[in-house]
Design a protein around this motif. Structure first.
Motif, PDB file in Angstrom:
ATOM      1  N   MET A   1      36.324  21.655 -35.257  1.00 16.62           N
ATOM      2  CA  MET A   1      37.725  21.928 -35.463  1.00 16.62           C
ATOM      3  C   MET A   1      38.249  22.669 -34.247  1.00 16.62           C
ATOM      4  SD  MET A   1      39.571  24.085 -38.496  1.00 16.62           S
ATOM      5  CE  MET A   1      39.236  22.913 -39.751  1.00 16.62           C
ATOM      6  N   THR A   2      39.398  22.278 -33.781  1.00 20.78           N
ATOM      7  CA  THR A   2      40.021  22.962 -32.652  1.00 20.78           C
ATOM      8  C   THR A   2      41.278  23.658 -33.123  1.00 20.78           C
ATOM      9  OG1 THR A   2      41.351  21.071 -31.978  1.00 20.78           O
ATOM     10  CG2 THR A   2      39.161  21.233 -31.031  1.00 20.78           C
ATOM     11  N   LEU A   3      41.752  24.571 -32.299  1.00 15.78           N
ATOM     12  CA  LEU A   3      42.888  25.399 -32.681  1.00 15.78           C
ATOM     13  C   LEU A   3      43.797  25.594 -31.483  1.00 15.78           C
ATOM     14  CD1 LEU A   3      44.161  27.488 -34.712  1.00 15.78           C
ATOM     15  CD2 LEU A   3      42.684  29.164 -33.623  1.00 15.78           C
ATOM     16  N   VAL A   4      45.071  25.303 -31.637  1.00 13.23           N
ATOM     17  CA  VAL A   4      46.078  25.565 -30.618  1.00 13.23           C
ATOM     18  C   VAL A   4      47.216  26.296 -31.302  1.00 13.23           C
ATOM     19  CG1 VAL A   4      47.727  24.543 -29.014  1.00 13.23           C
ATOM     20  CG2 VAL A   4      45.481  23.520 -29.269  1.00 13.23           C
ATOM     21  N   LEU A   5      47.573  27.466 -30.789  1.00 10.59           N
ATOM     22  CA  LEU A   5      48.678  28.229 -31.365  1.00 10.59           C
ATOM     23  C   LEU A   5      49.996  27.761 -30.771  1.00 10.59           C
ATOM     24  CD1 LEU A   5      47.348  31.899 -31.339  1.00 10.59           C
ATOM     25  CD2 LEU A   5      47.526  30.340 -33.265  1.00 10.59           C
ATOM     26  N   THR A   6      50.992  27.649 -31.615  1.00  7.33           N
ATOM     27  CA  THR A   6      52.337  27.295 -31.171  1.00  7.33           C
ATOM     28  C   THR A   6      53.321  28.265 -31.796  1.00  7.33           C
ATOM     29  OG1 THR A   6      52.673  25.811 -33.044  1.00  7.33           O
ATOM     30  CG2 THR A   6      51.775  24.833 -31.035  1.00  7.33           C
ATOM     31  N   PRO A   7      54.493  28.417 -31.209  1.00 11.27           N
ATOM     32  CA  PRO A   7      55.518  29.225 -31.866  1.00 11.27           C
ATOM     33  C   PRO A   7      55.891  28.598 -33.213  1.00 11.27           C
ATOM     34  CG  PRO A   7      56.130  28.748 -29.601  1.00 11.27           C
ATOM     35  CD  PRO A   7      54.916  27.941 -29.904  1.00 11.27           C
ATOM     36  N   GLY A   8      56.334  29.404 -34.149  1.00 13.46           N
ATOM     37  CA  GLY A   8      56.627  28.928 -35.492  1.00 13.46           C
ATOM     38  C   GLY A   8      57.675  27.832 -35.545  1.00 13.46           C
ATOM     39  N   GLN A   9      58.614  27.825 -34.604  1.00 11.63           N
ATOM     40  CA  GLN A   9      59.691  26.842 -34.640  1.00 11.63           C
ATOM     41  C   GLN A   9      59.361  25.583 -33.848  1.00 11.63           C
ATOM     42  OE1 GLN A   9      59.678  29.647 -32.923  1.00 11.63           O
ATOM     43  NE2 GLN A   9      60.495  29.304 -30.899  1.00 11.63           N
ATOM     44  N   GLU A  12      54.570  20.633 -34.070  1.00 10.35           N
ATOM     45  CA  GLU A  12      53.140  20.582 -33.769  1.00 10.35           C
ATOM     46  C   GLU A  12      52.734  19.312 -33.042  1.00 10.35           C
ATOM     47  OE1 GLU A  12      51.626  19.027 -38.104  1.00 10.35           O
ATOM     48  OE2 GLU A  12      51.867  21.151 -37.776  1.00 10.35           O
ATOM     49  N   CYS A  13      53.544  18.289 -33.107  1.00 12.63           N
ATOM     50  CA  CYS A  13      53.258  17.026 -32.432  1.00 12.63           C
ATOM     51  C   CYS A  13      53.211  17.212 -30.914  1.00 12.63           C
ATOM     52  CB  CYS A  13      54.334  16.024 -32.827  1.00 12.63           C
ATOM     53  SG  CYS A  13      54.346  14.518 -31.903  1.00 12.63           S
ATOM     54  N   LYS A  14      53.876  18.218 -30.399  1.00 15.02           N
ATOM     55  CA  LYS A  14      53.942  18.448 -28.952  1.00 15.02           C
ATOM     56  C   LYS A  14      52.602  18.858 -28.351  1.00 15.02           C
ATOM     57  CE  LYS A  14      58.435  17.977 -28.905  1.00 15.02           C
ATOM     58  NZ  LYS A  14      59.078  16.839 -28.372  1.00 15.02           N
ATOM     59  N   VAL A  15      51.670  19.359 -29.150  1.00 19.11           N
ATOM     60  CA  VAL A  15      50.385  19.832 -28.627  1.00 19.11           C
ATOM     61  C   VAL A  15      49.247  18.855 -28.938  1.00 19.11           C
ATOM     62  CG1 VAL A  15      51.021  22.268 -28.651  1.00 19.11           C
ATOM     63  CG2 VAL A  15      49.952  21.259 -30.656  1.00 19.11           C
TER      64      VAL A  15
END
Length: 128
Positions: A1-9, A12-15
């Motif tokens: 499993m991998t993990l990428v943090l993104t801002p809440g707004q 998620e498709c962008k990462v």
């Protein structure tokens, strides 16, 4: 499993590319890890021709439901898609740690580290 943090707004498709680039699947026995899984099961947030094409070019089988406004082509494997709920349950179980559920950390690096620790604790404590 991998993990990428993104801002809440952020969508998620962008990462998606970043997720594919950072995941390594360990081989049984000797040899370097593969950089892609055999199959990906994603939710409708990842439904795009670009993401499907990226999976195809890397030889990754994918199970991504199409949005209502997309043209439907090809079969959809519901049984495989239902297995995706395991990931959702793992994330929800990790939120039992208060600092993950409320995001007390000031920096993203600390927050990511806590997610990795929580995943590790869940993995070590799993039933064998």
């Amino acid at each position: 499993m991998t993990l990428v943090l993104t801002p809440g707004q952020r969508n998620e498709c962008k990462v998606f590319r970043q997720l594919l680039a950072q995941g390594a699947v360990r081989r049984p026995g000797r040899g370097r890890p593969r950089l892609h899984p055999d199959r990906m099961a994603c939710d409708k947030g990842y439904s795009s021709a670009e993401n499907r094409g990226l999976c195809r070019r890397r030889g990754i089988r994918h199970t991504i439901p199409r949005r209502q406004n997309e043209h439907r082509t090809g079969p959809f494997d519901r049984a495989t898609y239902r297995l995706r709920v395991r990931v959702e349950h793992t994330i929800n179980r990790c939120k039992q740690f208060r600092s993950l559920a409320t995001r007390y950390e000031k920096t993203a690096a600390h927050h990511r580290a806590l997610w990795l620790i929580a995943f590790s604790i869940r993995w070590i404590g799993r039933d064998h």
